[in-house]
Design an enzyme around this catalytic site. Structure first.
Site, short mmCIF file in Angstrom:
data_model
loop_
_atom_site.label_atom_id
_atom_site.label_comp_id
_atom_site.label_asym_id
_atom_site.label_seq_id
_atom_site.Cartn_x
_atom_site.Cartn_y
_atom_site.Cartn_z
N ARG A 112 0.78 -1.27 0.07
CA ARG A 112 0.04 -0.14 -0.01
C ARG A 112 0.77 1.38 0.18
O ARG A 112 1.04 1.93 -0.89
CB ARG A 112 -1.05 -0.04 1.37
N ASP A 113 1.50 1.58 1.06
CA ASP A 113 2.23 3.00 1.40
C ASP A 113 3.27 2.93 0.39
O ASP A 113 3.84 3.99 -0.04
CB ASP A 113 2.77 2.95 2.57
N HIS A 163 4.17 4.43 12.71
CA HIS A 163 4.14 4.45 11.36
C HIS A 163 5.03 5.54 11.06
O HIS A 163 4.67 7.00 10.65
CB HIS A 163 2.78 4.81 10.61
N HIS A 222 8.43 7.72 8.74
CA HIS A 222 9.17 7.58 7.37
C HIS A 222 10.40 8.19 7.52
O HIS A 222 10.97 8.70 8.77
CB HIS A 222 8.07 8.68 6.45
N CYS A 237 4.18 9.72 0.57
CA CYS A 237 2.77 10.14 0.39
C CYS A 237 2.52 11.40 -0.60
O CYS A 237 3.32 12.24 -0.82
CB CYS A 237 2.53 10.80 1.93
N ASN A 277 8.83 5.17 3.71
CA ASN A 277 8.62 4.50 4.93
C ASN A 277 10.07 3.64 5.60
O ASN A 277 10.97 3.47 4.70
CB ASN A 277 7.77 3.28 4.81
#
Lengths: 299, 299
Positions: B13-14, B205, B207, B238, B247
Site C-alpha cells: 500500500r504505502d 508509522h 518515514h 505520500c 517508509n
C-alpha cells in the site's frame, strides 16, 4: 546538555579509501574546498600507509601539500607506524588517528601485527608528535563485532580505550568498522567503556551497514559523547572488512545533532550538494537520506 | 521486555501508492506471496479511496479478491469513508486503517474535510465493522510536523489518540507522514501521548526522510511500544506530502527488533531479495541499508 560537538567529516579518507577507482588529487581538493565552504572545520583527509596496499591513498603527501589552510580548519590522517607518522608530520596535519582492533584476527589481517605490536607502534607514534600541536586520536576498531571472530568482548574494548589514554592519546573513538552496532549494544558498550573513560575523551566512528548508526549515535549523545566521525553522502567502507559499507552520513548526523540542540555551523544543503556532485561523478549511490531529501527540496 | 512485536509491512500500500507508475495487480500479488514466504504475517495491501485521485490503488478490490489466504496471515487497507469501508468489508480484509491529521490544513488537502468531519467519518466506519472480526486502527498523521503548518502541537496528537480510542478504534498509530521526527522529539511526543494512552494500544508509522526513523523507533521500543509499520526496501511516500520519502525499511526494523530481543520469525534475507527484485523491476532505489548489506553478503 552542552551545545557543541566535534564533528569530523571523514569522506576524503574513509569515504574514498575502499573505492576501486582512485579519485584524482585535484578532485579531492575540490571536495575539501566544498566541505569547508559548507562550514566543515574538521576533515580526515588521508591515510599515511603503504601506497601499494592502499592505492586510493597513495597521493596523501601530495594532497596534503595542496590543502587549503583556512583559519579554524583542522586536518587529520591515519597513521599506523613511525613511517606514517613521519609523513603526517611532514604534511603538517593537525592530528593523527592511530588504530588498534578489539579483535586479534582483524588486527593481524588489517595491520599485520598482534595487540602488543600495535600498542608498541602507538607508543612510538606518540613519542614522535610535536607536543602541544599534533594531536593523536586512538581508534578501537571492531568495537561491536569482528568479521572473522564475531561479537566483541566489550570489556576488551573498555580496557583498550583506557590503555590508549594511559599511553597518552588525546581521545579515543569507538569504531564500528563493519556496522554491527545496535542501540541496545551501544548502551551496553558505553556502560562498560564510560566506567573507565570520561565521555569528553570518547568519540564514535560508526558505519551504517544495517541502518542503525543514527540510533546508536543518539544513545552516545545521551551518554554525553560529543565527538562524532561521519562522511558526507554516507560514503565509505573498509577494504579489509567484508560487507562493511558506508560511514554514517554527515547530513543525517547534522539532523540528529540539531535535534539535540547542537549547532555545528554546517550548511547541510551545501554539504549535500557537494556529496551528490561527488556521487554523480564517481557513479556512487548517495547514502544520506537527509541529503537526498534536501536535494529534492532544492530542485 | 516482551518478546513479540506487531510488525506490519505496508509496502504493497504505502510503498507503491505514491509511485508514478501503476504496478500491475499480478505483480502486487507476487510481492505479497514473496513476503508471506519470508515470514510476514501482517500486510497492508490497499487503499479503498477514489481511484481517480489515487490510480495506483485503483485495483484494490481486484487485488483483494486474489490475495493468498494463509493461516495466520492478516491483511489491512486504508479507509477514509463509509464507501471505502463497504469495499473493505466486501474484500474481507482483517483490519481497516482510518486516518486523522494533527494538522487541519493537511487534513483539508488530504481528506477534504475538517477535524470534526474526519471524526464523524471514523464514527461511521466504526459502526459498520463486523464486531469481533474487522479491526480498526486509527492513524494520527503529521504527528511531528505538517508540510504546510510546520511543527505539530504534541498535545493535539495526544488528544486525538485518546479521542480515537474513545471512539472505539482498537489501536492508534503515530504517523510521521513526512519524516520530521527525531529521537528527542519522539521522547517528547511519547511523554505526552503515553500520559493518555497505554503503550500496548499505540503503534508507530515512521518515514525515514531524514534518516532518523530507526532511532525514533528505538525510543518507541524503549517506551514499550510494540506495533510498528515498515515497508520492505524502505519504499513509500505520500503523494500529498511534498518531500516525504520512504517508509522506514522493514529489513532495518528487523535488525532493531532483534537487538531488543524481539523475534518476528521473518527471514530478513528473503525479504531483502523480494524488495530488491521489486526495486529492479520498477527502477527504484533500495532504501534499506540492511537489505543491501544482506544482498551483498548473499552474492
Amino acid at each position: 546538555m552542552p551545545e557543541t560537538a566535534i564533528l569530523t567529516d571523514v569522506v576524503v579518507r574513509d569515504g574514498l579509501q575502499a573505492l576501486k577507482t582512485v579519485v584524482p588529487t585535484q578532485r579531492k581538493i575540490e571536495l575539501v574546498r566544498a566541505l569547508i565552504a559548507a562550514g566543515c572545520t574538521r576533515l580526515e583527509v588521508a591515510s599515511f600507509v603503504n601506497p601499494k596496499l592502499v592505492p586510493t591513498m597513495a597521493d596523501a603527501d601530495e594532497l596534503c601539500g595542496q590543502l587549503p589552510r583556512a583559519a579554524g580548519v583542522q586536518y587529520g590522517g591515519v597513521v599506523l607506524d613511525s613511517r606514517g607518522m613521519d609523513r603526517l608530520l611532514e604534511a603538517d596535519l593537525d592530528w593523527g588517528g592511530v588504530v588498534i582492533a578489539a579483535s586479534d584476527t582483524f588486527l593481524e589481517r588489517n595491520q599485520r601485527c598482534d595487540r602488543a605490536g600495535a600498542l608498541a607502534r602507538i607508543v612510538e607514534i606518540e613519542r614522535m608528535r610535536r607536543d602541544g600541536k599534533t594531536r593523536i586520536s586512538g581508534y578501537v576498531s571492531c568495537c561491536f563485532a569482528c568479521p572473522y571472530e564475531g561479537p566483541t568482548d566489550f570489556e576488551v574494548v573498555a580496557e583498550l580505550c583506557d590503555t590508549l589514554l594511559q599511553l597518552g592519546v588525546d581521545d579515543v573513538y569507538l569504531a564500528d568498522t563493519n556496522g554491527h552496532g545496535t542501540p541496545p549494544k551501544t548502551r551496553e558498550l558505553l556502560n562498560r567503556v564510560l566506567a573507565r573513560v570520561p565521555a569528553d575523551r570518547l568519540g564514535c566512528h560508526f558505519h551504517d551497514t544495517h541502518g542503525q548508526a543514527i540510533a546508536n549515535l543518539d544513545v552516545a549523545l545521551l551518554a554525553g559523547i560529543r565527538a562524532v566521525d561521519a562522511a558526507t553522502a554516507g560514503l565509505g567502507g573498509c577494504m579489509f572488512a567484508p560487507g562493511a559499507t558506508g560511514n554514517v552520513a554527515s547530513e543525517d548526523v547534522l539532523v540528529l545533532l540539531a535535534a539535540h540542540g547542537i549547532d555545528t555551523g554546517i550548511d547541510a544543503q551545501r554539504m549535500a550538494i557537494a556529496g551528490q556532485s561527488l556521487c554523480d561523478e564517481l557513479g556512487l549511490l548517495n547514502n544520506s537520506k537527509s541529503g537526498q531529501a534536501l536535494l529534492a527540496a532544492y530542485q
